[in-house]
Design an enzyme around this catalytic site. Structure first.
Site, PDB file in Angstrom:
ATOM      1  N   ILE A   1       0.847  -1.192   0.000  1.00 16.20           N
ATOM      2  CA  ILE A   1       0.000   0.000   0.000  1.00 16.20           C
ATOM      3  C   ILE A   1       0.885   1.246   0.000  1.00 16.20           C
ATOM      4  O   ILE A   1       1.852   1.329   0.769  1.00 16.20           O
ATOM      5  CB  ILE A   1      -0.928   0.013   1.229  1.00 16.20           C
ATOM      6  CG1 ILE A   1      -1.843  -1.225   1.211  1.00 16.20           C
ATOM      7  CG2 ILE A   1      -1.754   1.296   1.273  1.00 16.20           C
ATOM      8  CD1 ILE A   1      -2.607  -1.416   2.502  1.00 16.20           C
ATOM      9  N   CYS A   2       0.543   2.185  -0.850  1.00 20.77           N
ATOM     10  CA  CYS A   2       1.302   3.431  -0.946  1.00 20.77           C
ATOM     11  C   CYS A   2       0.819   4.408   0.121  1.00 20.77           C
ATOM     12  O   CYS A   2      -0.315   4.895   0.071  1.00 20.77           O
ATOM     13  CB  CYS A   2       1.132   4.046  -2.344  1.00 20.77           C
ATOM     14  SG  CYS A   2       2.006   5.617  -2.547  1.00 20.77           S
ATOM     15  N   LEU A   3       1.660   4.672   1.103  1.00 23.59           N
ATOM     16  CA  LEU A   3       1.420   5.674   2.130  1.00 23.59           C
ATOM     17  C   LEU A   3       2.610   6.628   2.138  1.00 23.59           C
ATOM     18  O   LEU A   3       3.698   6.285   1.661  1.00 23.59           O
ATOM     19  CB  LEU A   3       1.262   5.029   3.513  1.00 23.59           C
ATOM     20  CG  LEU A   3       0.113   4.034   3.694  1.00 23.59           C
ATOM     21  CD1 LEU A   3       0.218   3.371   5.060  1.00 23.59           C
ATOM     22  CD2 LEU A   3      -1.236   4.735   3.542  1.00 23.59           C
TER      23      LEU A   3
ATOM     24  N   GLN B   1      -4.754   5.237  -4.161  1.00 26.28           N
ATOM     25  CA  GLN B   1      -3.333   5.095  -4.376  1.00 26.28           C
ATOM     26  C   GLN B   1      -2.994   3.668  -4.773  1.00 26.28           C
ATOM     27  O   GLN B   1      -3.875   2.811  -4.855  1.00 26.28           O
ATOM     28  CB  GLN B   1      -2.579   5.495  -3.099  1.00 26.28           C
ATOM     29  CG  GLN B   1      -2.695   4.494  -1.965  1.00 26.28           C
ATOM     30  CD  GLN B   1      -4.057   4.482  -1.282  1.00 26.28           C
ATOM     31  OE1 GLN B   1      -5.060   4.936  -1.788  1.00 26.28           O
ATOM     32  NE2 GLN B   1      -4.091   3.913  -0.093  1.00 26.28           N
ATOM     33  N   VAL B   2      -1.725   3.405  -5.003  1.00 22.75           N
ATOM     34  CA  VAL B   2      -1.283   2.037  -5.283  1.00 22.75           C
ATOM     35  C   VAL B   2      -1.675   1.148  -4.096  1.00 22.75           C
ATOM     36  O   VAL B   2      -1.413   1.483  -2.947  1.00 22.75           O
ATOM     37  CB  VAL B   2       0.240   1.984  -5.503  1.00 22.75           C
ATOM     38  CG1 VAL B   2       0.696   0.533  -5.676  1.00 22.75           C
ATOM     39  CG2 VAL B   2       0.645   2.820  -6.698  1.00 22.75           C
TER      40      VAL B   2
END
Length: 210
Positions: A114-116, A150-151
């Site tokens: 997960i993109c964070l 997001q991704v």
């Protein structure tokens, strides 16, 4: 002079990653959110505590921490219980970790990075002094309510999110090392905090013994 340390036995004091992770674990124990995934229970000092977050390394692998969190209040996820994993690089905290959610939620793709802002997708935003495993997981919890796709993110319907939140309370998974995660046990034994106590009024007689 020669070292008196036996050959082949590394010194943990020379490894800043292990020193940092040991400190984060002690902080989790002190804050009452440390969980022993092998025994499927909080650490002994915290067995009567409810929490919206539980974290801890998986077995002896200190670079792979698992977590269980509840959904944010006032959202379609509020009655949900979600499990995930934080994968730490060997040079942690110099580099940011990867994070994945394993429980279906309608918000994140299961088993995908997960993109964070504080994950491995954004090393420029990572600060070793400002982020920890706990704060990264807390950030992910808040990100459930974000509208950004997001991704690693998806945008399921409201009804789907509510349905999956309800199903997540009995979610169970057997991990690759043979350990199991059982949300039904965690909820029924009172480890999970919730905005609706009625959701937790389940009989322990229905919970299999350890």
């Amino acid at each position: 002079g020669r070292s008196n340390r036996p050959a082949g036995k590394p010194s943990t004091l020379a490894n800043p990653s292990l020193v940092r992770l040991k400190r984060e674990w002690k902080d989790a124990v002190k804050d009452g959110i440390a969980y022993d995934w092998g025994k499927n229970r909080p650490t002994k000092k915290n067995t009567s505590r409810k929490s919206h977050i539980w974290i801890g390394p998986l077995g002896k692998n200190v670079f792979r921490w698992h977590f269980t969190i509840t959904g944010p209040p006032g959202s379609p996820f509020e009655h949900g219980v979600y499990h995930g994993v934080v994968m730490l690089p060997k040079d942690y905290p110099a580099s940011p970790p990867r994070v994945q959610l394993l429980t279906p939620s309608g918000r994140f793709v299961t088993g995908k990075d997960i993109c964070l802002s504080a994950s491995s997708f954004h090393p420029e935003s990572w600060s070793p002094s400002g982020w920890t495993v706990r704060t990264l997981v807390e950030s992910l919890r808040l990100h459930f309510c974000s509208q950004d796709i997001q991704v690693g993110g998806i945008n399921g319907s409201y009804d789907a999110k509510v349905r999956l939140a309800k199903a997540s309370r009995s979610w169970e998974a057997v991990l690759t090392n043979g350990m199991s995660i059982n949300h039904y046990k965690m909820v029924a034994k009172g480890y999970i905090s919730s905005s609706d106590d009625g959701e937790e009024a389940e009989s322990l007689d229905d919970v299999p013994s350890e």
